[in-house]
Design an enzyme around this catalytic site. Structure first.
Site, mmCIF file in Angstrom:
data_model
loop_
_atom_site.group_PDB
_atom_site.id
_atom_site.type_symbol
_atom_site.label_atom_id
_atom_site.label_comp_id
_atom_site.label_asym_id
_atom_site.label_seq_id
_atom_site.Cartn_x
_atom_site.Cartn_y
_atom_site.Cartn_z
ATOM 1 N N ASN A 1 1.432 -0.840 0.231
ATOM 2 C CA ASN A 1 -0.211 -0.286 0.144
ATOM 3 C C ASN A 1 0.985 1.148 0.169
ATOM 4 O O ASN A 1 1.518 1.405 -1.055
ATOM 5 C CB ASN A 1 -0.633 0.210 1.052
ATOM 6 C CG ASN A 1 -1.296 0.769 0.544
ATOM 7 O OD1 ASN A 1 -2.321 2.071 0.177
ATOM 8 N ND2 ASN A 1 -3.102 0.967 1.872
ATOM 9 N N ASP A 2 1.496 1.824 0.875
ATOM 10 C CA ASP A 2 1.767 2.781 1.038
ATOM 11 C C ASP A 2 3.060 2.875 0.286
ATOM 12 O O ASP A 2 3.745 3.819 -0.770
ATOM 13 C CB ASP A 2 3.122 2.686 2.445
ATOM 14 C CG ASP A 2 1.262 3.677 3.761
ATOM 15 O OD1 ASP A 2 0.473 3.832 3.192
ATOM 16 O OD2 ASP A 2 1.965 3.017 4.553
ATOM 17 N N THR A 3 3.797 1.898 -0.228
ATOM 18 C CA THR A 3 5.020 1.679 -1.232
ATOM 19 C C THR A 3 4.956 1.837 -2.415
ATOM 20 O O THR A 3 5.727 2.173 -2.805
ATOM 21 C CB THR A 3 5.594 0.232 -0.776
ATOM 22 O OG1 THR A 3 4.510 -0.209 -1.018
ATOM 23 C CG2 THR A 3 6.591 0.143 0.614
ATOM 24 N N THR A 4 3.710 2.033 -2.907
ATOM 25 C CA THR A 4 3.083 3.063 -3.971
ATOM 26 C C THR A 4 2.275 3.493 -3.990
ATOM 27 O O THR A 4 2.062 4.139 -4.996
ATOM 28 C CB THR A 4 2.313 0.789 -4.245
ATOM 29 O OG1 THR A 4 0.817 1.015 -3.646
ATOM 30 C CG2 THR A 4 2.593 -0.032 -4.834
#
Lengths: 473, 103
Positions: free
Chosen positions: A400-403
């Site tokens: 999630n956050d990494t994209t």
């Protein structure tokens, strides 16, 4: 013969230095690990020879301890599944911290028992009490903190068949309490210098240190656990260095400080990749409901057949694994998916690895390696990002956050964090339980793009469904 | 007996080793972070040397009191950390480096 003893320790310290150095390069890493193990063997043999030369070696119990520990260690290391790796590292780390703390305790307890007399020399006793106190503080803290971190990584604990989730709890008033606890241990150590045989001080130091380890890790959630385990690893090295001051041994000081310093560097590298600072991780408990963005948008989910048709005819697919793949442990299904589309549609498949995806840095690599994914297909973030515009389908599994494109905006908690440019792909498929926010608490625009297809559900179930749908085409 | 000279020597060693540790691993690919952590963790099991000394002192004269028992437990825990740590790091590296795979 005695003059060779320091040479043995010197050789061992040199092996540790070369070992750590070589562990940092992919080609030499296995050799580095062997150097480290050899250094340890040299250190233990030198110590045994040293004690034998002194003529008072108590063989039976010492050998029994060495053998027993080795056997247990090998069994645990060989039996563990690769997916349980981070937990095991955390547990081993706790044992290392406990060993240092116990050495300090054994030293002090000999005074209390009367089997050893505290030195009357003021400098000697001061050094021993301070080193023993600090070793106890760091060692016990590492033990309780590591065990709690292990249960956090597992997600919970099963007692008599009932599953208890590991809690995450940390109001802001807990931070001054942590500082007060550290100060009180320091005060107790100071008091113990003048009164080495005082049991109350000793019990106080042990109890407070154990509590400290727990309150330190308790507020930190699953996604920040890599940073914490790395920090605890650094601490266990420092604890070993302090025991070196007690027994006056150079190799303990060198090896302990090496691990302490390199562990700290690794901790900072991880923090940087997540765009967080160490104080943020330690003192700003996240997951507080107040900070999370409210979800005002909705997105219609897709189904496996639809995604299967999308993948059919794709020239290039990039798989972006994340925390969710580790949780649902669906790496084998992911590998099956990659093999299926490569065989059936002749698709080129690559994996995009974000430096902090998963529960530990490199965690994705270990999981995918376990599923026999060829190493050449795992591409690090900076190298894979330019390839996304040519990519037909990006398949995001539990990341999630990494994209999250919000990281590029320069505002909010994610600002400046490097991300995988999955949004540049022609089509994006996201497998995720819901639209809920990641640990940074920021809504992800990627979910709502027109080219995005959401597959809502557990990673393993959805991947299995997707694989079946592809087989049927 | 710890003299000022030995204390200063040990503190110097401590400080230099810390600086060396900072320099040793400045650039490490993310792939190796977990094995590096695990390998470094195994090295921190060096406290086994301290445990051996403590055990030897405690067992001196053949009596095994509480501090002897504590030292014995310390040896066992440190060896689990050492042997388990190196073994598990080796397993990880074999998988990551792609050796011994698909024989």
């Amino acid at each position: 013969m005695e003059q060779w003893i320091p040479i043995g320790y010197l050789l061992s310290a040199a092996l540790f230095i070369f070992g750590l150095k070589k562990l940092g390069h992919p080609r030499t890493a296995p050799r580095g690990n062997q150097y480290g193990a050899l250094g340890m063997l040299v250190a233990v043999l030198t110590t045994v020879v040293d004690m034998e030369l002194a003529g008072d070696m108590e063989w039976t119990l010492i050998i029994a301890g060495l053998v027993l520990g080795s056997v247990i260690g090998v069994i645990m290391a060989v039996r563990v599944q690769m997916t349980g790796m981070p937990e095991l590292v955390a547990l081993f780390n706790g044992f290392g911290g406990a060993a240092s703390a116990l050495v300090a305790l054994a030293e002090i307890w000999a005074y209390i028992d009367g089997t050893a007399t505290p030195s009357t020399d003021t400098l000697t006793i001061a050094v021993i009490m301070v080193a023993a106190g600090l070793s106890a503080l760091v060692g016990w803290m590492t033990l309780t903190g590591s065990i709690l971190a292990m249960f956090k990584l597992k997600g919970g604990v099963s007692i008599f068949g009932t599953w208890y989730k590991t809690p995450t709890w940390g109001p802001t008033w807990l931070n001054p309490v942590k500082v007060a606890l550290v100060l009180s241990v320091v005060a107790l150590i100071y008091l113990s210098i003048d009164d080495p045989t005082n049991k109350q001080y000793l019990y106080g130091i042990i109890a407070i240190s154990c509590i400290l380890g727990i309150v330190l890790v308790l507020p930190i959630g699953g996604a920040d656990m890599p940073v914490v385990v790395s920090l605890l690893n650094s601490l266990s090295g420092i604890a070993a260095a302090f025991t070196g001051f007690i027994v006056g041994n150079s190799v303990l000081i060198v090896a302990g400080s090496l691990v302490g310093a390199s562990g700290l560097i690794l901790t900072f590298i991880m923090c940087k990749a997540m765009n967080r600072t160490l104080p943020d991780v330690l003192f700003k408990s996240f997951g507080g409901s107040g900070e999370k963005a409210e979800l005002t948008r909705t997105k219609v989910g897709s189904d496996a057949d639809e995604v299967a048709m999308m993948v059919d005819g794709a020239q290039k697919v990039i798989i972006v694994p994340g925390y969710g793949m580790a949780v649902s442990q669906c790496q084998h299904q992911v590998k099956e998916f990659a093999d299926l589309i490569a065989e059936k549609f002749g698709t080129e498949v690559k994996y995009a690895i974000h430096p902090v995806a998963g529960r530990m840095p490199g965690h994705m690599n270990v999981l995918l390696a376990e599923a026999n994914v060829p190493y050449e297909q795992l591409i690090e973030m900076d190298e894979i990002n330019p390839e996304f515009p040519d990519c037909d389908v990006a398949v995001i599994i539990g990341a999630n956050d990494t994209t999250n494109p919000a990281a590029r905006s320069g505002e909010g908690p994610l600002a400046g964090m490097p991300i995988i440019d999955a949004d540049a792909a022609r089509t994006v498929v996201i497998i995720k339980r819901s639209l809920s926010v990641g640990y940074a608490g920021v809504d992800n625009d990627l979910f709502y793009m027109d080219k995005t297809m959401m597959l809502f559900g557990d990673g393993k179930a959805m991947m299995t469904g997707l694989n079946n749908a592809i087989k049927e085409i | 007996m710890i003299t000022e000279t030995t204390l200063i020597a040990n503190l110097t060693l401590f400080m230099l080793a810390i600086f060396l540790g900072f320099e040793l691993i400045t650039k490490v690919p993310a792939t190796l972070h977990t094995p590096l952590m695990s390998g470094a963790n195994a090295i921190s099991g060096i406290s086994v040397v301290g445990a051996l000394f403590a055990a030897n002192v405690a067992y001196d004269g053949g009596q095994t009191d509480l501090s002897g028992l504590l030292a014995f437990v310390a040896i066992v825990l440190a060896m689990i950390n050492v042997v388990g740590g190196f073994t598990v790091t080796n397993r990880m590296l074999n998988m990551i480096a792609g050796k011994k795979r698909r024989a």
